[in-house]
Design a protein around this motif. Structure first.
Motif, PDB file in Angstrom:
ATOM      1  N   ALA A  95       0.849  -1.187   0.000  1.00 24.63           N
ATOM      2  CA  ALA A  95       0.000   0.000   0.000  1.00 24.63           C
ATOM      3  C   ALA A  95       0.888   1.241   0.000  1.00 24.63           C
ATOM      4  N   PRO A  96       0.375   2.373  -0.483  1.00 23.89           N
ATOM      5  CA  PRO A  96       1.196   3.584  -0.567  1.00 23.89           C
ATOM      6  C   PRO A  96       1.698   4.080   0.778  1.00 23.89           C
ATOM      7  N   PHE A  97       1.004   3.729   1.886  1.00 28.52           N
ATOM      8  CA  PHE A  97       1.468   4.159   3.198  1.00 28.52           C
ATOM      9  C   PHE A  97       2.449   3.148   3.802  1.00 28.52           C
ATOM     10  N   GLU A  98       2.935   2.202   3.006  1.00 24.93           N
ATOM     11  CA  GLU A  98       3.921   1.219   3.439  1.00 24.93           C
ATOM     12  C   GLU A  98       5.207   1.414   2.634  1.00 24.93           C
ATOM     13  N   PRO A  99       5.998   2.441   2.924  1.00 28.28           N
ATOM     14  CA  PRO A  99       7.157   2.768   2.105  1.00 28.28           C
ATOM     15  C   PRO A  99       8.276   1.741   2.162  1.00 28.28           C
ATOM     16  N   TYR A 100       8.158   0.763   3.079  1.00 29.47           N
ATOM     17  CA  TYR A 100       9.219  -0.229   3.192  1.00 29.47           C
ATOM     18  C   TYR A 100       9.137  -1.321   2.128  1.00 29.47           C
ATOM     19  N   ALA A 101       8.062  -1.375   1.360  1.00 33.47           N
ATOM     20  CA  ALA A 101       7.899  -2.454   0.375  1.00 33.47           C
ATOM     21  C   ALA A 101       9.036  -2.457  -0.637  1.00 33.47           C
ATOM     22  N   GLU A 102       9.409  -1.283  -1.147  1.00 34.17           N
ATOM     23  CA  GLU A 102      10.507  -1.206  -2.115  1.00 34.17           C
ATOM     24  C   GLU A 102      11.809  -1.671  -1.476  1.00 34.17           C
ATOM     25  N   LYS A 103      12.029  -1.330  -0.208  1.00 32.15           N
ATOM     26  CA  LYS A 103      13.238  -1.757   0.478  1.00 32.15           C
ATOM     27  C   LYS A 103      13.262  -3.270   0.673  1.00 32.15           C
ATOM     28  N   ILE A 104      12.083  -3.866   0.935  1.00 30.83           N
ATOM     29  CA  ILE A 104      12.012  -5.317   1.059  1.00 30.83           C
ATOM     30  C   ILE A 104      12.452  -5.968  -0.239  1.00 30.83           C
ATOM     31  N   LYS A 105      11.961  -5.439  -1.351  1.00 31.55           N
ATOM     32  CA  LYS A 105      12.318  -5.993  -2.651  1.00 31.55           C
ATOM     33  C   LYS A 105      13.810  -5.830  -2.921  1.00 31.55           C
ATOM     34  N   GLU A 106      14.353  -4.660  -2.620  1.00 31.08           N
ATOM     35  CA  GLU A 106      15.768  -4.407  -2.860  1.00 31.08           C
ATOM     36  C   GLU A 106      16.643  -5.301  -1.994  1.00 31.08           C
ATOM     37  N   ALA A 107      16.276  -5.447  -0.725  1.00 32.60           N
ATOM     38  CA  ALA A 107      17.068  -6.253   0.192  1.00 32.60           C
ATOM     39  C   ALA A 107      17.090  -7.713  -0.238  1.00 32.60           C
ATOM     40  N   ALA A 108      15.989  -8.177  -0.814  1.00 38.74           N
ATOM     41  CA  ALA A 108      15.889  -9.571  -1.224  1.00 38.74           C
ATOM     42  C   ALA A 108      16.434  -9.818  -2.618  1.00 38.74           C
ATOM     43  N   GLY A 109      16.741  -8.770  -3.353  1.00 39.72           N
ATOM     44  CA  GLY A 109      17.234  -8.943  -4.708  1.00 39.72           C
ATOM     45  C   GLY A 109      16.188  -9.524  -5.634  1.00 39.72           C
ATOM     46  N   SER A 110      14.936  -9.237  -5.380  1.00 41.86           N
ATOM     47  CA  SER A 110      13.851  -9.829  -6.148  1.00 41.86           C
ATOM     48  C   SER A 110      13.637  -9.126  -7.481  1.00 41.86           C
ATOM     49  N   LYS A 111      13.174  -9.885  -8.462  1.00 46.16           N
ATOM     50  CA  LYS A 111      12.774  -9.327  -9.749  1.00 46.16           C
ATOM     51  C   LYS A 111      11.245  -9.256  -9.856  1.00 46.16           C
ATOM     52  N   ALA A 112      10.588  -9.417  -8.737  1.00 46.39           N
ATOM     53  CA  ALA A 112       9.128  -9.397  -8.739  1.00 46.39           C
ATOM     54  C   ALA A 112       8.600  -8.027  -9.138  1.00 46.39           C
ATOM     55  N   GLU A 113       7.391  -8.026  -9.702  1.00 47.66           N
ATOM     56  CA  GLU A 113       6.732  -6.764 -10.037  1.00 47.66           C
ATOM     57  C   GLU A 113       6.050  -6.220  -8.793  1.00 47.66           C
ATOM     58  N   LEU A 114       6.376  -4.984  -8.434  1.00 49.59           N
ATOM     59  CA  LEU A 114       5.731  -4.330  -7.310  1.00 49.59           C
ATOM     60  C   LEU A 114       4.404  -3.740  -7.761  1.00 49.59           C
ATOM     61  N   ILE A 115       3.335  -4.007  -7.020  1.00 51.61           N
ATOM     62  CA  ILE A 115       2.019  -3.471  -7.345  1.00 51.61           C
ATOM     63  C   ILE A 115       1.474  -2.725  -6.139  1.00 51.61           C
ATOM     64  N   GLU A 116       1.194  -1.456  -6.310  1.00 49.73           N
ATOM     65  CA  GLU A 116       0.588  -0.656  -5.246  1.00 49.73           C
ATOM     66  C   GLU A 116      -0.920  -0.898  -5.247  1.00 49.73           C
ATOM     67  N   VAL A 117      -1.457  -1.239  -4.096  1.00 47.78           N
ATOM     68  CA  VAL A 117      -2.879  -1.550  -3.963  1.00 47.78           C
ATOM     69  C   VAL A 117      -3.573  -0.450  -3.164  1.00 47.78           C
ATOM     70  N   ALA A 118      -4.704   0.016  -3.667  1.00 46.47           N
ATOM     71  CA  ALA A 118      -5.502   1.016  -2.949  1.00 46.47           C
ATOM     72  C   ALA A 118      -6.337   0.290  -1.905  1.00 46.47           C
ATOM     73  N   LEU A 119      -5.905   0.361  -0.662  1.00 48.48           N
ATOM     74  CA  LEU A 119      -6.595  -0.346   0.415  1.00 48.48           C
ATOM     75  C   LEU A 119      -7.739   0.507   0.955  1.00 48.48           C
ATOM     76  N   GLU A 120      -8.885   0.299   0.388  1.00 46.15           N
ATOM     77  CA  GLU A 120     -10.119   0.987   0.788  1.00 46.15           C
ATOM     78  C   GLU A 120     -11.254   0.013   0.551  1.00 46.15           C
ATOM     79  N   ASN A 121     -12.074  -0.225   1.572  1.00 42.76           N
ATOM     80  CA  ASN A 121     -13.128  -1.234   1.479  1.00 42.76           C
ATOM     81  C   ASN A 121     -14.428  -0.734   0.872  1.00 42.76           C
ATOM     82  N   GLU A 122     -14.414   0.436   0.299  1.00 45.11           N
ATOM     83  CA  GLU A 122     -15.580   0.915  -0.452  1.00 45.11           C
ATOM     84  C   GLU A 122     -15.788  -0.036  -1.631  1.00 45.11           C
ATOM     85  N   PRO A 123     -17.007  -0.529  -1.856  1.00 42.69           N
ATOM     86  CA  PRO A 123     -17.249  -1.574  -2.851  1.00 42.69           C
ATOM     87  C   PRO A 123     -16.701  -1.289  -4.248  1.00 42.69           C
ATOM     88  N   GLY A 124     -16.894  -0.063  -4.743  1.00 47.23           N
ATOM     89  CA  GLY A 124     -16.407   0.243  -6.079  1.00 47.23           C
ATOM     90  C   GLY A 124     -14.904   0.082  -6.184  1.00 47.23           C
TER      91      GLY A 124
END
Length: 265
Positions: A95-124
């Motif tokens: 989520a955008p308020f979790e800035p450590y996600a990119e660091k997790i990927k960098e630390a692990a040397g991953s080639k995974a695609e990072l996807i930012e998810v809008a965490l809001e439970n509004e149905p739409g």
């Protein structure tokens, strides 16, 4: 929901351990997911909230980094097995308020695609995000089926909540900004909002003056009774699902809590 941070130096220190862990494990290692290898892409998520979105979109092989029991992610120290999972992932959801996600990927040397998810439970938003993720995962038919089931469940819960209105009239409420979706589901008349910042004395006076019947707090950011001595019934709304990653449970639990607060649960 609070802004979250993970201790980055710890992640970088663990990256060395990751090399040994990743080299020793096969693709079917329990550290790579939840046990036996499942079909589809490997998806690593920061919390169960992102995990529920991924599961609804059709992902099966999902690894959650921060346990559901940890309400404050900064208190969680990632394990080498967490980083090993990231190293083997196809996608990492954050989520955008979790800035450590990119660091997790960098630390692990991953080639995974990072996807930012809008965490809001509004149905739409939920259905749009589930559909978008399915496009990434190649699981569009699964997501379409889940969205249909969601529409049916949501309509049922909404009707049940309306029938629970005291005296047949919509109760008034003040709501945390991240709990507004629950008020909308119940058809509650929202007369004020607060958060995510702490309630100031001026806000406290103004919100109490609206004489709400209910206060919808955010269980993950609660600082105690929001409107003490107001006589309003306070309801803690939980945004995260449990380890089963069932997002529909979040709506069912919120509906049950609201019905109880309205005196019919």
């Amino acid at each position: 929901m609070a802004r979250t941070r993970v201790r980055i130096p710890l992640l970088l220190a663990l990256s060395a351990t990751l090399v040994a862990v990743a080299d020793c494990g096969s693709d079917d290692s329990p550290d790579a997911g939840e046990g036996k290898r499942k079909g589809g892409p490997r998806v690593v998520v920061t919390t169960t909230w992102e995990g529920a979105f991924a599961k609804a979109a059709g992902a099966e092989d999902i690894k959650v980094i921060v346990p559901q029991s940890v309400h404050h992610a900064p208190d969680y120290d990632p394990k080498p097995s967490d980083l090993a999972a990231v190293a083997k992932a196809d996608f990492v959801l954050y989520a955008p308020f979790e800035p450590y996600a990119e660091k997790i990927k960098e630390a692990a040397g991953s080639k995974a695609e990072l996807i930012e998810v809008a965490l809001e439970n509004e149905p739409g938003n939920v259905k749009a995000e589930v559909t978008r993720l399915a496009g990434k995962f190649g699981t569009q038919s699964d997501a379409a089926g889940w969205n249909r089931a969601f529409d049916t469940e949501y309509a049922t819960l909404r009707a049940g909540l309306k029938s629970a209105w005291p005296g047949g009239r919509s109760p008034s409420a003040v709501s945390h900004a991240f709990s507004r979706w629950a008020a909308d589901m119940a058809g509650i008349t929202t007369v004020g909002t607060f958060g995510p910042e702490p309630v100031t004395p001026g806000q406290l006076s103004g919100l109490s003056g609206k004489k709400p019947a209910l206060v919808l707090d955010n269980a993950h950011m609660s600082t105690g009774t929001v409107l003490p001595d107001s006589g309003a019934e306070e309801v803690d709304i939980v945004n995260y699902p449990g380890d089963e990653l069932d997002l529909l449970t979040v709506y069912r639990d919120a509906a049950a809590a609201l019905k109880k607060a309205m005196g019919t649960g």
